[in-house]
Motif scaffolding. Structure first.
Motif, mmCIF file in Angstrom:
data_model
loop_
_atom_site.group_PDB
_atom_site.id
_atom_site.type_symbol
_atom_site.label_atom_id
_atom_site.label_comp_id
_atom_site.label_asym_id
_atom_site.label_seq_id
_atom_site.Cartn_x
_atom_site.Cartn_y
_atom_site.Cartn_z
ATOM 1 N N ARG A 189 -42.253 6.324 -7.232
ATOM 2 C CA ARG A 189 -42.192 7.597 -6.518
ATOM 3 C C ARG A 189 -42.962 7.579 -5.207
ATOM 4 N N ALA A 190 -43.594 6.460 -4.895
ATOM 5 C CA ALA A 190 -44.442 6.407 -3.702
ATOM 6 C C ALA A 190 -43.630 6.646 -2.436
ATOM 7 N N LEU A 191 -44.239 7.331 -1.472
ATOM 8 C CA LEU A 191 -43.664 7.571 -0.143
ATOM 9 C C LEU A 191 -42.369 8.377 -0.200
ATOM 10 N N ALA A 192 -42.208 9.179 -1.247
ATOM 11 C CA ALA A 192 -40.978 9.959 -1.383
ATOM 12 C C ALA A 192 -40.776 10.898 -0.199
ATOM 13 N N ARG A 193 -41.824 11.568 0.238
ATOM 14 C CA ARG A 193 -41.672 12.525 1.336
ATOM 15 C C ARG A 193 -41.200 11.831 2.603
ATOM 16 N N GLU A 194 -41.799 10.687 2.908
ATOM 17 C CA GLU A 194 -41.403 9.951 4.116
ATOM 18 C C GLU A 194 -39.969 9.440 4.007
ATOM 19 N N MET A 195 -39.588 8.990 2.813
ATOM 20 C CA MET A 195 -38.224 8.492 2.627
ATOM 21 C C MET A 195 -37.208 9.616 2.737
ATOM 22 N N LEU A 196 -37.510 10.771 2.167
ATOM 23 C CA LEU A 196 -36.597 11.902 2.258
ATOM 24 C C LEU A 196 -36.412 12.349 3.704
ATOM 25 N N ALA A 197 -37.484 12.293 4.494
ATOM 26 C CA ALA A 197 -37.380 12.676 5.907
ATOM 27 C C ALA A 197 -36.483 11.699 6.666
#
Length: 283
Positions: free
Chosen positions: A128-136
Motif C-alpha cells: 500500500r506504500a505511496l498510494a496517494r502519489e500513485m493515485l495522483a
C-alpha cells in the motif's frame, strides 16, 4: 595495533556500515509491464500497479499493443540502469520480490509508468506504500487521455449492476454515489442502489474494517458521497467488490448528500462468507 588506532578503525567501519546506501539492483530482462528478471536470478514485481494487459476475452497469445507498450517502456526505464528499492520490499507467494523501485537518477518507475498511462494503481493490503502519489499520477494520465485511458477497455465504470456483470472476474475502477452504508455481523457494506440483492455493493470485512478504523475512516462517512473504488468484480448477489484496505476507496466529494434519506433495505443482509479470491487477484 594501539588501542586508539583500533578504536578509530572500528568507528570508521561502523560509520561505513551505517551510511552505506541500499543495495543496487540490475535488470537482466523485462517479462511484462511490471515484472523484472534481475541479474541474480530473482524475479521482481513492481508493487502497487497493474500494467496494461490484454482485455477480457482476448485469445491466449494475442498481441495487445498497450501491453507491449508497457513492456517496452519498462525495458527502456530499467534495463542497464542502477535501481534501488524505495521503502520496504517483501516476497509474495510466487517467490517474487515486491517493491517500489527508483533509478540512480531519482526516477520512480511506478510513477513514470502511471504518468505515461501504461498502468493502473492496484494496491493490496501488504503493498500500500505511496498510494496517494500513485493515485495522483494515474489521475493526471487519465485526465490527459494518455495510454490506456484512450480506450474504453480501461475506462472508469459507473456503479451500474447490469454493466458490471459483464466485467465479472476482472479488475475494474468503479465510480458512483453510495446510497446507504450498513453493518451486519461485524462487516460493513456500501450499497449503490436500493436493493442490495441486485445492485452494486462494496464489502468491507471485519479484518479490513480494523484497518479503516486505524486509518481514521468510519465507513459510515461514505454514505451519500461519490466514491471511486478499485478491485476485482465478483458476483455474490449483485456485483460486489471486496475492499481489503482503505486505499481502494477514494472519496471524490466533500459535500453532504442532497438526496432524501434512503429507505431501509427490503430484507436483512446475512453475514458474508469469506471472499473467494482468484489466482489473479492474489498475485
Amino acid at each position: 595495533m594501539p588501542r586508539r588506532i583500533l578504536s578509530l578503525t572500528l568507528s570508521a567501519l561502523l560509520l561505513m556500515a551505517t551510511t552505506a546506501g541500499p543495495p543496487e539492483l540490475r535488470v537482466a530482462a523485462v517479462t511484462d509491464g511490471a515484472t523484472l528478471l534481475l541479474d541474480d536470478g530473482r524475479s521482481l514485481r513492481l508493487a502497487g500497479i497493474e500494467p496494461a494487459a490484454p482485455p477480457m476475452g482476448a485469445e491466449p497469445g494475442q498481441s495487445w499493443p498497450l501491453a507491449e507498450a508497457a513492456r517496452l517502456a519498462l525495458t527502456e526505464l530499467a534495463v542497464g540502469q542502477s535501481l534501488t528499492v524505495r521503502g520496504e520490499a517483501r516476497t509474495d507467494r510466487h517467490g517474487r520480490v515486491l517493491a517500489q523501485l527508483v533509478r540512480g537518477d531519482g526516477l520512480w518507475l511506478q510513477g513514470e509508468l502511471l504518468a505515461r498511462g501504461l498502468a493502473r494503481v492496484h494496491t493490496r493490503p501488504d503493498a500500500r506504500a505511496l498510494a496517494r502519489e500513485m493515485l495522483a499520477a494515474e489521475a493526471a494520465a487519465r485526465d490527459a487521455g494518455r495510454g490506456i485511458w484512450r480506450t474504453g477497455a480501461y475506462a472508469v465504470r459507473p456503479a451500474d449492476p447490469d454493466a458490471l456483470r459483464r466485467d465479472r472476474d476482472s479488475f475494474q475502477i468503479v465510480e458512483g454515489r453510495v446510497l446507504r452504508v450498513s453493518k451486519a455481523g461485524g462487516d460493513a457494506y456500501l450499497d449503490f442502489g436500493e436493493d442490495w440483492r441486485t445492485d452494486v455493493t462494496v464489502h468491507i470485512g471485519r479484518a479490513a474494517l480494523r484497518d479503516f478504523v486505524a486509518a481514521g475512516i468510519d465507513p459510515l462517512s461514505y454514505e451519500g458521497r461519490t466514491v471511486r473504488v478499485r478491485g476485482w468484480v465478483g458476483l455474490r448477489a449483485g456485483p460486489l467488490i471486496e475492499a481489503t484496505h482503505p486505499e481502494q476507496i477514494e472519496r471524490l466529494d466533500g459535500a453532504a448528500s442532497i438526496l432524501p434519506p434512503a429507505p431501509l433495505p427490503p430484507a436483512p443482509r446475512p453475514p458474508a462468507p469469506p471472499p473467494e479470491l482468484s489466482d489473479d487477484e492474489e498475485e
